[in-house]
Design an enzyme around this catalytic site. Sequence first.
Site, mmCIF file in Angstrom:
data_model
loop_
_atom_site.group_PDB
_atom_site.id
_atom_site.type_symbol
_atom_site.label_atom_id
_atom_site.label_comp_id
_atom_site.label_asym_id
_atom_site.label_seq_id
_atom_site.Cartn_x
_atom_site.Cartn_y
_atom_site.Cartn_z
ATOM 1 N N GLY A 181 63.420 59.194 30.012
ATOM 2 C CA GLY A 181 62.095 59.751 30.283
ATOM 3 C C GLY A 181 62.202 61.201 30.720
ATOM 4 N N VAL A 193 61.362 62.783 33.496
ATOM 5 C CA VAL A 193 61.913 63.012 34.837
ATOM 6 C C VAL A 193 63.325 62.442 34.937
ATOM 7 C CG1 VAL A 193 61.638 62.524 37.299
ATOM 8 C CG2 VAL A 193 59.635 63.118 35.921
ATOM 9 N N TYR A 233 58.613 57.372 42.513
ATOM 10 C CA TYR A 233 57.591 58.385 42.233
ATOM 11 C C TYR A 233 56.235 57.724 42.014
ATOM 12 C CZ TYR A 233 61.764 61.118 41.667
ATOM 13 O OH TYR A 233 62.984 61.703 41.902
ATOM 14 N N THR A 289 51.704 58.872 42.214
ATOM 15 C CA THR A 289 50.778 59.733 41.477
ATOM 16 C C THR A 289 49.578 60.182 42.298
ATOM 17 O OG1 THR A 289 49.285 59.772 39.552
ATOM 18 C CG2 THR A 289 49.634 57.643 40.600
ATOM 19 N N TYR A 329 45.925 52.673 35.814
ATOM 20 C CA TYR A 329 47.201 53.319 36.110
ATOM 21 C C TYR A 329 47.314 53.627 37.605
ATOM 22 C CZ TYR A 329 50.624 57.105 36.465
ATOM 23 O OH TYR A 329 51.676 57.900 36.855
ATOM 24 N N LYS A 389 49.906 51.878 40.316
ATOM 25 C CA LYS A 389 50.856 52.712 41.058
ATOM 26 C C LYS A 389 50.672 52.531 42.567
ATOM 27 C CE LYS A 389 53.454 55.412 39.639
ATOM 28 N NZ LYS A 389 54.900 55.264 39.304
#
Length: 294
Positions: free
Chosen positions: A14, A16, A102, A104, A128, A132
């Site tokens: 990915g 990151v 991580y 968001t 989403y 998260k």
Amino acid sequence: MNEQPTILVTGVNGQVGYELLRSLQGLGRVVGLDRAALDLADLDRVREVVREAKPAIIVNPAAYTAVDKAESDEAAARRLNAEAPGVLAEEAARCGAALIHYSTDYVFDGTKDAPYAEDDATNPQNVYGATKLEGEQAIAASGCAHLILRTSWVYGRRGKNFLLTMLKLGAERPELRVVADQFGAPTWSRTIAEATSHIVAQGVAADDAAWWAQRSGVYHFTASGATSWHGFAEAIFASALGERAPKTVPIPASDYPVPAKRPANSRLALDKLNETFGLSMPAWDDALRLCLGD
């Protein structure tokens, strides 16, 4: 922790994860896993891999990031964004590892007039963001030492992101209509990786599990400053295309309907990150110029 801690990194293909695999070199024995080696949707495999690796630090950039698709694919988004991080956290607690995860800006509803602080009330407006947030809550409930790093508007030279979309469309079209009433900090994937490596270096130097436990919690983790999507697009074209840049027409989000609602304000305050780790994040436009010149 021993002198050469094992650092387990997920999702290394990915945008990151790819950068993390490089930024973390030299800080320990870095074990990078792509989806073929570790499919986070397979929770039993997640447990098995962590128990085999016996990491001192787990860094988890892997996630379900297709924001609009998540609206109709909620189970898959929840598995990767909530359930898998919860299992990683349980396994981290079991083996005494620290987990860096991580999250968001989309955990907020975007109605605040100022940048959001870590303890502001969450109120995600899409699947989403909701999944998260569930991941954040599962990690906190596990009792493991953890750093939850909320970032925003992530882009890079790999994967699918706004930068690559704009470069493609900008080369094809004379005019683009871009949303101008949503604000946040575009954050280069390499900025995320390099800032993470600075934190990991501090933890490795401390060589003490208590160091991680004392700093456990949520941190906002973006480039500094803010712009709109329209401002971001204009900056991309100014750096990358110059006189060949298309005309960019600012439009309200209401003129660009998408399945998932986005927050109007995604700005995140960075004070806690700076105070705890001494990190001063680069300005978003400086980082963009570095990325495009890379």
